[in-house]
Design a protein around this motif. Structure first.
Motif, PDB file in Angstrom:
ATOM      1  N   TRP A  39       0.932  -1.365   0.122  1.00 41.90           N
ATOM      2  CA  TRP A  39       0.010   0.069   0.238  1.00 41.90           C
ATOM      3  C   TRP A  39       0.844   1.281  -0.085  1.00 41.90           C
ATOM      4  O   TRP A  39       0.816   2.219  -0.844  1.00 41.90           O
ATOM      5  N   ILE A  40       1.814   1.275   0.968  1.00 41.27           N
ATOM      6  CA  ILE A  40       2.798   2.391   0.909  1.00 41.27           C
ATOM      7  C   ILE A  40       3.602   2.535  -0.577  1.00 41.27           C
ATOM      8  O   ILE A  40       3.682   3.662  -0.842  1.00 41.27           O
ATOM      9  N   LEU A  41       4.067   1.279  -1.103  1.00 40.59           N
ATOM     10  CA  LEU A  41       4.825   1.260  -2.166  1.00 40.59           C
ATOM     11  C   LEU A  41       3.727   1.819  -3.401  1.00 40.59           C
ATOM     12  O   LEU A  41       4.480   2.619  -4.205  1.00 40.59           O
ATOM     13  N   ASN A  42       2.622   1.519  -3.412  1.00 42.83           N
ATOM     14  CA  ASN A  42       1.665   2.026  -4.162  1.00 42.83           C
ATOM     15  C   ASN A  42       1.637   3.710  -4.139  1.00 42.83           C
ATOM     16  O   ASN A  42       1.634   4.053  -5.224  1.00 42.83           O
ATOM     17  N   ARG A  43       1.350   3.996  -3.182  1.00 42.89           N
ATOM     18  CA  ARG A  43       1.385   5.703  -2.766  1.00 42.89           C
ATOM     19  C   ARG A  43       2.569   6.190  -3.220  1.00 42.89           C
ATOM     20  O   ARG A  43       2.308   7.343  -3.861  1.00 42.89           O
ATOM     21  N   ILE A  44       3.537   5.860  -2.870  1.00 40.84           N
ATOM     22  CA  ILE A  44       4.935   6.661  -3.088  1.00 40.84           C
ATOM     23  C   ILE A  44       5.080   6.241  -4.593  1.00 40.84           C
ATOM     24  O   ILE A  44       5.606   7.308  -5.324  1.00 40.84           O
ATOM     25  N   GLY A  45       5.055   5.341  -5.163  1.00 36.02           N
ATOM     26  CA  GLY A  45       5.111   5.097  -6.649  1.00 36.02           C
ATOM     27  C   GLY A  45       4.394   6.214  -7.284  1.00 36.02           C
ATOM     28  O   GLY A  45       4.816   6.758  -8.227  1.00 36.02           O
TER      29      GLY A  45
END
Length: 275
Positions: A39-45
């Protein structure tokens, strides 16, 4: 179709589902952490992608090509994250994903899961993007639907119709695209003059009054060509044909503006127009 399921059924029958259930309970915390990580990876990406485009002023400038590339990049990233997230969860539960794919074969899995439509969507979507058939903001006609392209994804095209309806068109269903936003567009107006003997007079008036039409709006790209007398093809009426070129996407607006001006010019001379 049945034969294509056999390798997959064979591999599924070898899986210890009871052990997978126990793994879920034992690794529940890990699954939560994996979910949070992706979820964090998706937001940061997504934020990095947007910032990358904004640094080049691509989104703010509302470039149709840039918006299209931005939307596609977002879609590719989203599906990539989704794939690795599902793979990580299944692997953590002890599901032999690699063995399933190797044993059943990629084609069999695709057919078994009914994903041939998705593959077709992606291939056709990439073809549309590579060939540059559509861009975000283009005024188009697809499947008899007139509208503006809102988004181009790997699976669907979002088309906003004139009445505001948002249509989702699968990429595989797009066979013919009529793009009205490439190059200048032709606009034609036919005026049915009531008294045929006044057609020449009306033509001279319009030619004189519309000679500076191009300077009246930057959306009009040519001086109007006025032809008379001409016969309207559908109903055989005798009248005047006015043709001019406009900026893509402004056909309806400029047609309305010029028609209104023509009616005012002719009404001052008491020249009547019939529907």
């Amino acid at each position: 179709m049945g034969a294509s399921f056999e390798p997959l059924k064979s591999e599924l029958s070898k899986i210890n589902w009871e052990q997978i259930g126990l793994n879920f309970l034992q690794h529940f915390l890990q699954i939560i952490l994996i979910t949070i990580f992706f979820w964090i990876l998706n937001r940061i990406g997504k934020r990095l992608i947007r910032n990358s485009f904004e640094r080049r002023d691509l989104i703010e400038n509302q470039s149709a090509r840039s918006q299209t590339v931005f939307a596609v990049t977002n879609n590719i990233f989203k599906y990539s994250v989704m794939f690795f997230y599902i793979y990580s969860i299944l692997s953590n539960l002890g599901v032999p994903v690699g063995t399933l794919i190797a044993g059943a074969g990629i084609l069999s899995v695709a057919i078994g899961l009914g994903t041939q439509g998705i593959v077709s969507d992606i291939i056709n979507g990439l073809t549309i993007l590579i060939e540059g058939q559509l861009r975000v903001g283009d005024s188009v006609t697809i499947q008899a639907i007139d509208g503006t392209v809102v988004s181009i994804g790997l699976r669907t095209i979002e088309l906003r119709a004139v009445d505001g309806t948002l249509h989702y068109l699968p990429n595989r269903s797009v066979s013919t695209v009529s793009n009205h936003s490439r190059g200048t567009q032709n606009v034609s107006i036919f005026l049915h003059i009531s008294d045929a003997f006044e057609i020449d007079h009306a033509k001279d008036l319009l030619r004189d009054q519309l000679s500076n039409l191009k300077s009246a709006s930057d959306k009009i790209k040519s001086t109007p060509v006025i032809q008379a007398p001409v016969i309207e093809k559908n109903r055989g009426y005798l009248g005047i044909q006015i043709s001019f070129k406009v900026k893509p996407g402004y056909q309806a607006a400029m047609q309305t503006m010029v028609l209104d001006r023509c009616l005012k010019i002719l009404s001052k001379e008491n020249l009547k127009i019939e529907n």
